[in-house]
Design an enzyme around this catalytic site. Sequence first.
Site, PDB file in Angstrom:
ATOM      1  CG  ASP A  59      -3.940  18.615   0.512  1.00 29.62           C
ATOM      2  OD1 ASP A  59      -3.752  19.035   1.480  1.00 29.62           O
ATOM      3  OD2 ASP A  59      -4.845  19.039  -0.297  1.00 29.62           O
ATOM      4  CG  HIS A  60      -1.139  14.415   4.750  1.00 26.02           C
ATOM      5  ND1 HIS A  60      -1.272  13.258   5.802  1.00 26.02           N
ATOM      6  CD2 HIS A  60      -1.039  13.796   3.560  1.00 26.02           C
ATOM      7  CE1 HIS A  60      -1.491  11.979   5.226  1.00 26.02           C
ATOM      8  NE2 HIS A  60      -1.233  12.473   3.839  1.00 26.02           N
ATOM      9  N   GLY A  72      -9.101  10.204  -0.087  1.00 25.02           N
ATOM     10  CA  GLY A  72      -8.724  10.664   1.172  1.00 25.02           C
ATOM     11  C   GLY A  72      -8.722   9.930   2.416  1.00 25.02           C
ATOM     12  CD  GLU A  73      -5.167   9.551   2.985  1.00 24.59           C
ATOM     13  OE1 GLU A  73      -5.355  11.107   3.340  1.00 24.59           O
ATOM     14  OE2 GLU A  73      -4.596   9.278   2.007  1.00 24.59           O
ATOM     15  CG  ASN A 111      -5.019  14.149   6.083  1.00 26.66           C
ATOM     16  OD1 ASN A 111      -4.160  14.665   6.843  1.00 26.66           O
ATOM     17  ND2 ASN A 111      -4.538  13.271   5.403  1.00 26.66           N
ATOM     18  N   GLY A 168      -7.188   0.441  -5.688  1.00 25.64           N
ATOM     19  CA  GLY A 168      -7.934  -0.926  -5.822  1.00 25.64           C
ATOM     20  C   GLY A 168      -8.736  -0.891  -7.083  1.00 25.64           C
ATOM     21  CB  ALA A 198     -10.166   3.696  -6.496  1.00 25.44           C
ATOM     22  CB  THR A 249       2.278   4.236  -3.834  1.00 28.29           C
ATOM     23  OG1 THR A 249       1.206   3.240  -3.256  1.00 28.29           O
ATOM     24  CG2 THR A 249       1.663   5.490  -3.727  1.00 28.29           C
TER      25      THR A 249
END
Length: 345
Positions: free
Chosen positions: A37-38, A105-106, A109, A173, A176, A190
């Site tokens: 989702d980006h 998120g990042e 985006n 991490g 999270a 990942t």
Amino acid sequence: MTEFGYFLSCEEFGPDELVEQARMAEDAGFRSLWISDHFHPWNDEQGHSPFVWSVIGALSQSCGLPVETAVTCPTVRIHPAVIAQAAATSQVMLDGRFRLGLGSGEALNEHVLGDPWPPADERLDMLEEAVAVIRKLFTGDEVTHRGRHYTVENARLYTLPETPPPIDISAFGPRAADLASRIADGFVTTAPDADMIARFRARGPDRPVFAGTKVCWAPSREEAVRTAHRVWPTEHLPGELNQILPTPSHFEQACELVTEETVGQGVACGPDPEEHVRRLRAYVDAGFDRVHIGQIGPEQRGFFDFYRKEVLPLLDTATGTSGATGATGTNATNDGHGKNGGNRS
């Protein structure tokens, strides 16, 4: 037993291509779908960013596989109440085969509406509150919520599935992962990191854990390495750069430091099935329930043929895993509630 799914990349392909890849994945024997989702791709070479919820609607009508967002950020760009509505509708359209993967998120985006990009601790706090709002709305009750980050007033979802979609939390991490352990139905990451899985399962050992990874099939290893380096060098950036760089051009600048040698060492590349199996075996050994594999670059049909004929059968034999070799939509796992990017904090 580990199952293998396919990772649809909204950064690299348009909506029609993604739908066609989903059909090919089902025919090749993959058991589920992840979809990113980006709003932006990571770089201009990838070149796409279709709206994920529209694509999920199309997927629901084109194949029979379970689908999960990997991952949606419900905190800045889109209010969690809207994510709740989108996820509920997706679960209805997929007849219970949808999972809602969420992460913090990042900036790439989430900054696009001009909102500030908070530090990691605040992003995790926002994510926790967003999940609480989504779960309240999944009840079908009228919800009024006034929290630290979000306000919801007299909101009610009228189109609801029989069972709400499970909510999985992405983490890279320890902070999270601890949040995921407290609030999630499943865990998304990942890296083949058994310690992170153990940290997540500390509060619930039977909850599923899912991974995603990228590979690059091509007729030669050299060609595959070149393609992976050209399209996805961002996979190899260190630290929190993926969370804080705001534009594709910034990622392109940072990726000037990523060499083909680095990519070749970090990605299964080329036509040797043993190399692909070795990489995927690490996820099996770490204890993942499902691993979703994304093919980098345009050689999609060649990839699916390669995995159907050579890699999935080898995985079945070598690891006792379930690739459902030769499976089609009639025998793929449709278990939206069963075993099926986040934050490095």
